[in-house]
Scaffold this active site. Structure first.
Site, PDB file in Angstrom:
ATOM      1  N   HIS A   1      38.601  52.632  54.252  1.00 32.62           N
ATOM      2  CA  HIS A   1      39.013  51.239  54.370  1.00 32.62           C
ATOM      3  C   HIS A   1      37.800  50.320  54.367  1.00 32.62           C
ATOM      4  O   HIS A   1      36.855  50.534  55.118  1.00 32.62           O
ATOM      5  CB  HIS A   1      39.833  51.053  55.649  1.00 32.62           C
ATOM      6  CG  HIS A   1      40.453  49.724  55.773  1.00 32.62           C
ATOM      7  ND1 HIS A   1      40.537  49.067  56.965  1.00 32.62           N
ATOM      8  CD2 HIS A   1      41.035  48.903  54.858  1.00 32.62           C
ATOM      9  CE1 HIS A   1      41.140  47.907  56.790  1.00 32.62           C
ATOM     10  NE2 HIS A   1      41.454  47.788  55.515  1.00 32.62           N
TER      11      HIS A   1
ATOM     12  N   HIS B   1      26.718  34.058  41.758  1.00 27.43           N
ATOM     13  CA  HIS B   1      26.338  35.270  41.025  1.00 27.43           C
ATOM     14  C   HIS B   1      25.184  35.987  41.728  1.00 27.43           C
ATOM     15  O   HIS B   1      25.162  37.220  41.798  1.00 27.43           O
ATOM     16  CB  HIS B   1      25.964  34.913  39.586  1.00 27.43           C
ATOM     17  CG  HIS B   1      25.709  36.098  38.722  1.00 27.43           C
ATOM     18  ND1 HIS B   1      26.652  37.070  38.482  1.00 27.43           N
ATOM     19  CD2 HIS B   1      24.608  36.478  38.029  1.00 27.43           C
ATOM     20  CE1 HIS B   1      26.152  37.989  37.680  1.00 27.43           C
ATOM     21  NE2 HIS B   1      24.908  37.653  37.391  1.00 27.43           N
TER      22      HIS B   1
ATOM     23  N   TYR C   1      29.351  36.941  33.331  1.00 26.68           N
ATOM     24  CA  TYR C   1      29.953  36.990  34.673  1.00 26.68           C
ATOM     25  C   TYR C   1      31.195  37.868  34.765  1.00 26.68           C
ATOM     26  O   TYR C   1      32.035  37.663  35.640  1.00 26.68           O
ATOM     27  CB  TYR C   1      30.242  35.574  35.189  1.00 26.68           C
ATOM     28  CG  TYR C   1      29.026  34.693  35.144  1.00 26.68           C
ATOM     29  CD1 TYR C   1      27.979  34.877  36.048  1.00 26.68           C
ATOM     30  CD2 TYR C   1      28.888  33.701  34.173  1.00 26.68           C
ATOM     31  CE1 TYR C   1      26.835  34.091  35.997  1.00 26.68           C
ATOM     32  CE2 TYR C   1      27.749  32.905  34.113  1.00 26.68           C
ATOM     33  CZ  TYR C   1      26.731  33.110  35.031  1.00 26.68           C
ATOM     34  OH  TYR C   1      25.606  32.333  34.979  1.00 26.68           O
ATOM     35  N   ALA C   2      31.310  38.851  33.893  1.00 26.60           N
ATOM     36  CA  ALA C   2      32.444  39.785  33.929  1.00 26.60           C
ATOM     37  C   ALA C   2      32.109  40.908  34.909  1.00 26.60           C
ATOM     38  O   ALA C   2      31.801  42.038  34.522  1.00 26.60           O
ATOM     39  CB  ALA C   2      32.740  40.328  32.537  1.00 26.60           C
ATOM     40  N   ASN C   3      32.133  40.564  36.181  1.00 20.51           N
ATOM     41  CA  ASN C   3      31.787  41.483  37.262  1.00 20.51           C
ATOM     42  C   ASN C   3      32.759  41.271  38.412  1.00 20.51           C
ATOM     43  O   ASN C   3      33.185  40.149  38.664  1.00 20.51           O
ATOM     44  CB  ASN C   3      30.360  41.211  37.775  1.00 20.51           C
ATOM     45  CG  ASN C   3      29.339  41.180  36.665  1.00 20.51           C
ATOM     46  OD1 ASN C   3      29.106  42.180  36.007  1.00 20.51           O
ATOM     47  ND2 ASN C   3      28.737  40.022  36.444  1.00 20.51           N
TER      48      ASN C   3
ATOM     49  N   ASP D   1      29.592  44.070  33.920  1.00 15.92           N
ATOM     50  CA  ASP D   1      29.314  43.984  32.494  1.00 15.92           C
ATOM     51  C   ASP D   1      28.024  44.744  32.186  1.00 15.92           C
ATOM     52  O   ASP D   1      27.371  45.274  33.091  1.00 15.92           O
ATOM     53  CB  ASP D   1      29.254  42.521  32.038  1.00 15.92           C
ATOM     54  CG  ASP D   1      28.193  41.690  32.760  1.00 15.92           C
ATOM     55  OD1 ASP D   1      27.115  42.222  33.122  1.00 15.92           O
ATOM     56  OD2 ASP D   1      28.435  40.485  32.957  1.00 15.92           O
TER      57      ASP D   1
END
Length: 139
Positions: free
Chosen positions: A20, A106, A128-130, A28
């Site tokens: 948990h 970021h 920013y594809a994270n 990316d």
């Protein structure tokens, strides 16, 4: 042979060991990966595999209760941002819980990856594809 959707043994092992609030990151191709985090590099070439395809498979195996996104994704990558939000809404229905989505800078997101159990590198070549995913419990 495993019958389920997730066939990658490294990702499967990491998810099975999560407790948990433990976290994993999907990033990316350009996201720096901390030296102490387990690196799972799936990138083959530009766009393969895509960030969204990896997110879709990981979230079918992992119970999610929280997600962290870079606030910059809103203005710089609205398509991926909308796809993430759609995936999270669908996941809430499937899991029967609410998923908290927090937006952080970021730079803070990159620092936060140091606490991830693993960082999965995709072939995604859009900014920013994270995402950092926080594990929930199934009970």
């Amino acid at each position: 042979m495993k019958k389920g959707v997730l066939l990658n043994s490294e990702i499967s092992a990491v998810i099975s060991q999560l407790g948990h609030t433990d976290q994993i990151t999907i990033g990316d191709a350009g996201l720096p990966i901390p030296s102490l985090a387990q690196r799972i590099d799936l990138a083959l070439t530009q766009g393969i595999p895509s960030f969204i395809s990896v997110l879709n498979v990981v979230t079918q195996e992992m119970q999610i209760e929280a997600a962290f996104l870079a606030e910059e994704i809103i203005g710089h990558n609205p398509l991926i941002h909308q796809l993430i939000l759609t995936q999270i809404k669908e996941l809430e229905k499937q899991q029967g819980n609410s998923i908290t989505v927090d937006y952080i800078s970021h730079n803070v997101l990159k620092e936060k990856t140091k606490h991830s159990r693993a960082v999965i590198r995709t072939g995604e070549h859009s900014p920013y594809a994270n995402i950092i995913l926080g594990a929930g419990v199934t009970f």
